[in-house]
Design a protein around this motif. Structure first.
Motif, PDB file in Angstrom:
ATOM      1  N   UNK A 171      -4.028  14.028  -4.769  1.00  0.00           N
ATOM      2  CA  UNK A 171      -5.236  13.924  -5.584  1.00  0.00           C
ATOM      3  C   UNK A 171      -4.949  14.053  -7.074  1.00  0.00           C
ATOM      4  N   UNK A 172      -3.702  14.375  -7.437  1.00  0.00           N
ATOM      5  CA  UNK A 172      -3.317  14.463  -8.841  1.00  0.00           C
ATOM      6  C   UNK A 172      -2.607  13.193  -9.321  1.00  0.00           C
ATOM      7  N   UNK A 173      -2.451  12.217  -8.426  1.00  0.00           N
ATOM      8  CA  UNK A 173      -1.882  10.944  -8.824  1.00  0.00           C
ATOM      9  C   UNK A 173      -0.402  10.772  -8.542  1.00  0.00           C
ATOM     10  N   UNK A 174       0.251  11.749  -7.947  1.00  0.00           N
ATOM     11  CA  UNK A 174       1.682  11.647  -7.666  1.00  0.00           C
ATOM     12  C   UNK A 174       1.906  10.914  -6.346  1.00  0.00           C
ATOM     13  N   UNK A 175       2.767   9.882  -6.366  1.00  0.00           N
ATOM     14  CA  UNK A 175       3.002   9.071  -5.176  1.00  0.00           C
ATOM     15  C   UNK A 175       3.798   9.862  -4.154  1.00  0.00           C
ATOM     16  N   UNK A 176       3.258   9.923  -2.926  1.00  0.00           N
ATOM     17  CA  UNK A 176       3.853  10.726  -1.857  1.00  0.00           C
ATOM     18  C   UNK A 176       4.686   9.899  -0.891  1.00  0.00           C
TER      19      UNK A 176
ATOM     20  N   UNK B 271       0.853  -1.185   0.000  1.00  0.00           N
ATOM     21  CA  UNK B 271       0.000   0.000   0.000  1.00  0.00           C
ATOM     22  C   UNK B 271       0.892   1.239   0.000  1.00  0.00           C
ATOM     23  N   UNK B 272       0.326   2.344  -0.444  1.00  0.00           N
ATOM     24  CA  UNK B 272       1.056   3.598  -0.585  1.00  0.00           C
ATOM     25  C   UNK B 272       0.042   4.729  -0.725  1.00  0.00           C
ATOM     26  N   UNK B 273       0.542   5.978  -0.683  1.00  0.00           N
ATOM     27  CA  UNK B 273      -0.340   7.131  -0.767  1.00  0.00           C
ATOM     28  C   UNK B 273       0.048   8.012  -1.949  1.00  0.00           C
TER      29      UNK B 273
ATOM     30  N   UNK C 260       5.580  -3.047   1.456  1.00  0.00           N
ATOM     31  CA  UNK C 260       5.317  -4.357   0.857  1.00  0.00           C
ATOM     32  C   UNK C 260       5.563  -5.452   1.878  1.00  0.00           C
ATOM     33  N   UNK C 261       4.669  -6.437   1.841  1.00  0.00           N
ATOM     34  CA  UNK C 261       4.833  -7.568   2.745  1.00  0.00           C
ATOM     35  C   UNK C 261       5.592  -8.675   2.018  1.00  0.00           C
ATOM     36  N   UNK C 262       6.748  -9.040   2.522  1.00  0.00           N
ATOM     37  CA  UNK C 262       7.541 -10.116   1.942  1.00  0.00           C
ATOM     38  C   UNK C 262       7.982 -11.043   3.064  1.00  0.00           C
ATOM     39  N   UNK C 263       7.640 -12.331   2.885  1.00  0.00           N
ATOM     40  CA  UNK C 263       8.063 -13.360   3.850  1.00  0.00           C
ATOM     41  C   UNK C 263       7.653 -12.999   5.278  1.00  0.00           C
ATOM     42  N   UNK C 264       6.439 -12.427   5.406  1.00  0.00           N
ATOM     43  CA  UNK C 264       5.906 -12.148   6.730  1.00  0.00           C
ATOM     44  C   UNK C 264       6.388 -10.864   7.361  1.00  0.00           C
ATOM     45  N   UNK C 265       7.205 -10.075   6.667  1.00  0.00           N
ATOM     46  CA  UNK C 265       7.709  -8.813   7.237  1.00  0.00           C
ATOM     47  C   UNK C 265       7.434  -7.670   6.259  1.00  0.00           C
TER      48      UNK C 265
ATOM     49  N   UNK D 296      10.186  -1.402   3.083  1.00  0.00           N
ATOM     50  CA  UNK D 296       9.961  -0.060   2.532  1.00  0.00           C
ATOM     51  C   UNK D 296      10.679   0.042   1.193  1.00  0.00           C
ATOM     52  N   UNK D 297       9.932   0.417   0.153  1.00  0.00           N
ATOM     53  CA  UNK D 297      10.492   0.598  -1.191  1.00  0.00           C
ATOM     54  C   UNK D 297      10.234   2.038  -1.624  1.00  0.00           C
TER      55      UNK D 297
END
Length: 387
Positions: free
Chosen positions: A303-308, A298-300, A313-318, A321-322
């Motif tokens: 309102x113009x579509x630019x990722x803030x 998940x990410x935010x 990401x969940x990988x192998x249970x943990x 941050x990307x």
């Protein structure tokens, strides 16, 4: 020399709206001395068979099919295979042998579908002959659609009434995977160009389900009948088809119920994540999310579509941050303008169509909902393989 007596056998097309037989395809057979029937297909793919012998064989089979069509119900159509290689040999303005055969047997051309096989032949000559078929009242089908990219050019040039999906491609697509997406895209293209779809090679209930999902107008295959010398009654398959169609509808309803349950779970997930996002809390303070095993990331965005924010990401249970997508703009994606159109003022949760993620190669869905007085958008990617 071709051994055996040529004749036509007939395989029915089932109308998916009624379950009744709407027509038949004439398939060539040879009756051998022991009364066994064998397909003529291998002869047509054998390069050592003389072309003149093949043309004569083809016309004999077509002659037999047309002669016996009067035994079939008058509202049935007959599909006849036509080779572009032979059409290319016709002289400009030469009377068309197939139309002459129709006249000889007093067959209304509107009952005939000329099925263009193979990819060879002179395209310009083929288009001219097809136009003459159409002017006479016959319909045009392209066989094995999807078997070669050049068929897209043929569709544009011939503007067929019917597209028959390539059997091998269709059967592979019914098992899922990338070919499924390809066939669905071909079916959508056919719908946009006004073509009816025929799914041939329907041998299992799963293949029938996929044919219905693709919007096939007719289905053809061993699930219902092999080619035979005589004709079935028009309503032979009405009851078995109705049972199969009812099961398909029940399965689709259950699929819809699963999607509705998923929407409810996504609403719960949004209610958990939005307070955490508003507080700009660290990852260590994430709420417990074990109840949502299909959650990928998940990410935010603004309102113009630019990722803030970075992807979480969940990988192998943990949780990882990307940051590589911060600053990217996703407003070009279809779900984003759906969000703007339907979700900005009412803050509704919007769910995308299923797609294949280019990075992970997973089937995904993306859910989005505005929050923070409509200034921010929380986007959630979920694993859609189970759906």
């Amino acid at each position: 020399m071709i051994d055996g007596q040529p004749l036509a056998c007939f395989q029915p097309f089932i109308d998916t709206a009624t379950g009744r037989i709407a027509g038949v395809e004439a398939l060539g057979r040879l009756r051998l001395g022991n009364d066994q029937l064998v397909s003529v297909g291998p002869l047509f793919s054998e390069p050592r068979t003389p072309a003149s012998a093949l043309r004569r064989l083809d016309r004999q089979i077509r002659e037999d099919a047309l002669r016996r069509l009067h035994q079939a119900p008058e509202d049935w159509f007959l599909s006849l295979n036509i080779s572009p290689r032979w059409i290319s040999l016709l002289r400009p303005g030469q009377p068309l042998p197939s139309l002459k055969q129709l006249q000889h047997h007093h067959i209304d051309p509107r009952r005939i579908v000329f099925e263009i096989t193979e990819l060879g032949g002179n395209s310009q000559r083929l288009a001219q002959v097809v136009e003459r078929y159409r002017q006479a009242g016959a319909r045009i089908a392209i066989d094995d659609f999807g078997a070669g990219y050049s068929q897209l050019d043929r569709v544009l040039a011939l503007q067929p009434d019917i597209l028959k999906l390539d059997m091998r491609l269709f059967q592979a697509a019914a098992r899922g995977g990338p070919s499924s997406d390809v066939v669905k895209a071909l079916a959508q293209m056919a719908e946009k160009t006004g073509c009816w779809i025929i799914a041939e090679g329907v041998e299992t209930e799963a293949e029938l389900d996929f044919a219905l999902e693709c919007g096939s107008r007719y289905v053809q295959g061993f699930l219902f009948a092999q080619a035979q010398e005589g004709f079935f009654a028009s309503d032979t398959f009405v009851q078995p088809f109705a049972r199969l169609r009812e099961r398909y509808v029940r399965d689709k309803l259950e699929e819809r119920h699963r999607l509705m349950r998923l929407r409810q779970q996504l609403a719960q997930l949004m209610n958990l994540l939005q307070p955490w996002a508003l507080a700009q809390a660290p990852v260590s303070q994430l709420p417990r999310l074990e109840a949502f095993p299909w959650l990928l990331r998940f990410y935010q965005c603004d309102r113009h579509g630019t990722q803030l924010t970075p992807n979480l990401e969940r990988r192998h249970g943990a949780w990882h941050v990307d940051t590589s997508y911060v600053g990217h703009n996703w407003s070009w994606r279809p779900y984003f303008y759906h969000l703007l159109a339907e979700g900005w003022e009412e803050r509704r949760l919007i769910l995308s169509s299923t797609y294949r993620d280019a990075t992970s190669n997973q089937y995904c869905l993306t859910a989005g909902q505005f929050f923070a007085n409509g200034q921010r958008l929380l986007l959630i990617d979920i694993d859609a393989a189970g759906l």
